[in-house]
Write a protein that holds these residues in place. Structure first.
Motif, PDB file in Angstrom:
ATOM      1  N   VAL B 437      -0.058 -32.947 -17.004  1.00 54.18           N
ATOM      2  CA  VAL B 437      -1.470 -33.067 -16.674  1.00 54.18           C
ATOM      3  C   VAL B 437      -1.631 -34.206 -15.677  1.00 54.18           C
ATOM      4  O   VAL B 437      -1.149 -35.319 -15.930  1.00 54.18           O
ATOM      5  CB  VAL B 437      -2.346 -33.349 -17.915  1.00 54.18           C
ATOM      6  N   VAL B 438      -2.264 -33.944 -14.563  1.00 54.95           N
ATOM      7  CA  VAL B 438      -2.501 -34.979 -13.570  1.00 54.95           C
ATOM      8  C   VAL B 438      -4.006 -35.116 -13.387  1.00 54.95           C
ATOM      9  O   VAL B 438      -4.694 -34.152 -13.033  1.00 54.95           O
ATOM     10  CB  VAL B 438      -1.833 -34.631 -12.222  1.00 54.95           C
ATOM     11  N   TRP B 439      -4.499 -36.304 -13.696  1.00 56.95           N
ATOM     12  CA  TRP B 439      -5.918 -36.567 -13.503  1.00 56.95           C
ATOM     13  C   TRP B 439      -6.084 -37.356 -12.204  1.00 56.95           C
ATOM     14  O   TRP B 439      -5.521 -38.459 -12.064  1.00 56.95           O
ATOM     15  CB  TRP B 439      -6.481 -37.378 -14.667  1.00 56.95           C
ATOM     16  N   ALA B 440      -6.813 -36.815 -11.271  1.00 54.43           N
ATOM     17  CA  ALA B 440      -7.035 -37.511 -10.010  1.00 54.43           C
ATOM     18  C   ALA B 440      -8.480 -37.989  -9.980  1.00 54.43           C
ATOM     19  O   ALA B 440      -9.418 -37.189 -10.143  1.00 54.43           O
ATOM     20  CB  ALA B 440      -6.760 -36.580  -8.834  1.00 54.43           C
TER      21      ALA B 440
END
Lengths: 286, 482
Positions: B437-440
């Motif tokens: 999961v990549v939160w930008a």
């Protein structure tokens, strides 16, 4: 009695795009189906297995960074070169496995067609497996498949070439690199395939092939911390499969277990066994 | 300056906790000879006695699930299963306040979080997967995906009811029956969920809740009649489960630990980034597997960010989880508090510089004030090991390549954060971070439609979204024969 003496080939390992002998100097004898001695084949050692992992990590970096379109082209190229070698593959399958010419030819044809089938998947997987996710909030959110990393596979003994192509193609199609442990009873087609790969624009290390005693080599790879996944579908010995699964737990490797149906039915699920789903969030706003 | 807030406690009168809990097997609560206490971690007061499931109880639960699977659930149409799940979702909404209060009492998390995050997401999860129950042929697993059978599920204490929802909703939608074991310190909302199953008239045995500690969990995952195991918890336990299940043929999905990098570039909107860092590591007292526990901040703005972060942490309110103004609640257990304390001490010993927010800790209960370590290197244990508490390790970087290398330099791969105003840089980073999961420009967002799960030693399998169905279904290897 002027029969010409045949020029024999020395069969070596395929690591990092090169053909080294085993660093251990070990070999094993390969005999034809009729018992005739054929060659002393390189018997991979623990060091060779570790070298293969190093090569596969480099190969992963270049192969996974290639565009999906490019990977599909390279895989199609493998099929093209295989087609040119088809007579050799038929001969080699029969030499070690016996059987009719027709049966061997059919297997070679199916193996080539299988590679073509997978080649076409390279730039479609992300569209079939990826999603855009309707989350309850002002975010753009999508999920895409990415390769797991280094996948180790045991090539099944039968069907020797089709099985080999099947395990290989489902691993590399999504950008994984692979270490294939060749079937001990049919190692020659595996090294001939390596020669095909070497002339098919496959980046060095993306595919590595080890010959030798699978029961000896596989546990080294199953416990190696830089290996990410195992395909056990070619492991015939159930005790060995259990041991490998146990070893794999050390670093939480993904394991595709051996199963009766795995050998010859290509499916989306086999490809997704070596994929990670990555989900990316970004806010939407002014 | 710190404003004075009058106490604003949420009333606990909405929830009645029975002094003695049972095991929920085959639709009924049954007593156990052995029981253990569940306490309120904010006060150490005993909330209830919880039953401990022994081998016979685990076996009874698995049997009940098997019978329910064979005779009822696997024969029911998908659309009927869907309606049960919709019903459950509705009852969760109806009883949301009660569940939120009970969750905060039993877990120690602030009511603001249980009320606004945990419980709404629990209901949303059941709603989301309810709709899948009669649409499984669209899940990408062939035209006739089949359930696996009886699923054994073991969940952690950090999001007790939410983790239950993540496990039970997709399993039931896919047509499985379940035996679930909540964590021993947070059993109460799972048992209230069992009551909800009764209210929904869910057929007996479809959901079974067995309470207990590690041994009960081991008995469940190793039970020979369990077809699939789903576990959320530590990497060490996940590893031992995978090892134990070798050769069993059981399905397995694991959602394990993490050591997420939260990467702040110099061009980020720094005020937003500071809020994101706070949310990333202090949400749920940092007891989150995907917590942004490693702050990687670009050298040019490091001083400014750390200064702003300390100022912001000074305004967080630690205390009574039931107070609606509380930001930081209690640590879930004494054991966890000891682990956090011990690892923070290792941070001191290894030469990192500790800063702790100046706030009074209540006398009773388990508390740990928000803490930041600076001068941390990649070799430090506090930069490598999951602390699972409100402790942030700060590292710096100069180039995106360096940030990437540091971020990926961990055996974990659950989540990551990126803060930058430059779109191409965000996508460049997102593409290369080895994390599920990549939160930008955000952090710690969750949604039932959004797949969650890790790379590498953070486990395998996904929860949420269409991907969350796959671990509970057997696809047919139909494919196309070449």
């Amino acid at each position: 009695m002027n029969e010409r003496l045949q020029v024999r080939k020395t069969y070596k390992l395929y690591i990092g795009g090169e053909f080294p002998r085993s660093e251990s100097g070990r070999v094993f004898e390969v005999h034809a189906a009729d018992g005739q001695f054929l060659t002393n084949m390189a018997k991979a050692s623990r060091k060779d297995a570790r070298d293969a992992v190093l090569a596969a990590r480099k190969g992963f970096n270049s192969w996974s960074a290639a565009s999906a379109y490019n990977r599909g082209q390279v895989m199609y190229r493998i099929a093209e070169v295989m087609e040119g070698r088809s007579v050799q593959f038929v001969d080699e399958l029969r030499l070690l496995g016996g059987g009719s010419e027709k049966k061997a030819r059919l297997e070679v044809e199916r193996a080539i067609d299988r590679m073509v089938w997978y080649a076409g998947w390279a730039d479609k997987l992300a569209q079939v497996v990826g999603t855009s996710n309707p989350v309850a909030g002002p975010y753009f959110n999508f999920s895409i498949p990415e390769p797991t990393g280094i996948v180790v596979a045991a090539a099944p003994a039968k069907p020797a070439l089709l099985g080999l192509i099947n395990v290989l193609a489902q691993i590399i199609v999504s950008g994984n690199s692979s270490i294939i442990v060749a079937s001990q009873s049919q190692p020659i087609v595996a090294i001939t395939l390596a020669e095909v790969l070497e002339s098919s624009d496959v980046p060095a290390g993306a595919i590595n092939i080890l010959t030798g005693d699978a029961a000896e080599i596989l546990p080294w790879l199953a416990s190696h911390a830089d290996v990410n996944a195992l395909d056990l579908s070619g492991v015939a010995d159930p005790q060995l499969a259990i041991e490998l699964e146990r070893e794999a737990a050390g670093t939480l490797k993904r394991v595709l277990r051996s199963s009766a149906q795995a050998e010859d039915v290509p499916s989306l699920q086999q490809m997704t066994s070596f994929l990670e789903i990555k989900t990316v969030w970004h806010p939407m706003g002014l | 300056m710190m404003f004075e807030y009058a106490p604003a406690p949420e009333s606990t009168s909405i929830v009645t906790i029975s002094p003695q809990q049972g095991l929920f097997i085959n639709g009924e609560f049954v007593a156990s000879e052995r029981n253990f206490e569940s306490i309120n971690p904010a006060t150490e007061a005993v909330l209830s006695l919880v039953a401990e499931a022994d081998e016979a109880a685990v076996d009874a639960a698995v049997k009940a699930a098997r019978v329910a699977y064979t005779k009822v659930w696997s024969r029911m149409s998908g659309s009927e299963r869907a309606k049960y799940l919709f019903r459950i979702a509705r009852i969760i909404q109806e009883r949301a306040r009660e569940l939120a209060v009970l969750e905060s009492l039993d877990n120690g998390k602030p009511i603001r979080e249980s009320r606004d995050v945990d419980i709404p997401l629990v209901a949303a999860h059941f709603f989301y997967y309810a709709g899948w129950a009669d649409k499984l042929e669209y899940a990408g697993l062939g035209t006739e995906p089949k359930a696996l059978g009886v699923v054994g599920q073991v969940i952690p204490w950090n999001f007790p009811l939410l983790m239950l929802a993540w496990k039970i909703a997709p399993a039931l939608a896919a047509g499985n029956t379940v035996v679930l074991k909540p964590a021993e310190t947070t059993s109460l909302t799972a048992l209230m969920f069992a009551e909800i199953c009764q209210q929904a008239e869910l057929p007996p045995g479809v959901v079974n809740i067995i309470t207990g500690a590690g041994e009960t969990g081991r008995l469940l995952v190793e039970h020979p009649d369990v077809n699939k195991v789903a576990f959320t918890g530590s990497t060490a336990v996940g590893r031992s489960i995978q090892r134990a299940l070798a050769g069993s043929g059981k399905g397995l999905s694991l959602e394990l630990g993490g050591k997420a990098a939260n990467i702040v570039f110099e061009d980020a909107a720094l005020d937003q980034a500071v809020e994101g860092i706070v949310n990333g590591i202090f949400f749920n007292q940092g007891q989150v597997c995907c917590a942004g526990s490693r702050l990687l901040v670009q050298e040019s703005v490091a001083e400014e960010v750390i200064h702003a972060l300390k100022r912001r942490l000074g305004t967080l309110r630690l205390g009574d989880p039931l107070d609606k103004n509380t930001d930081i609640g209690a640590i879930n257990s004494r054991v966890q508090l000891e682990r956090i304390t011990e690892l923070a001490a290792v941070g001191d010993a290894e030469g990192a510089e500790r800063w702790t927010a100046d706030c009074a800790l209540p006398e009773a209960g388990f508390w740990f004030a928000p803490t930041i370590f600076t001068n941390v290197t990649q070799a430090h244990r506090i930069a490598r090991e999951e602390i699972f508490g409100p402790v942030l390790s700060v590292l710096t970087f100069r180039t995106p390549e360096e940030a990437l290398e540091k971020a990926n330099n961990t055996p974990y791969g659950l989540s990551a954060g990126i803060w930058s105003e430059k779109g191409s840089r965000i996508l460049w980073m997102a593409n290369r971070l080895r994390a599920g999961v990549v939160w930008a420009n955000t952090f710690n967002r969750f949604d039932p439609a959004s797949p969650f799960g890790g790379y590498k030693e953070s486990g395998f399998g996904r929860e949420g979204g269409v991907h969350g169905l796959a671990p509970y279904l057997q696809g047919h290897a139909k494919g196309v024969s070449a």
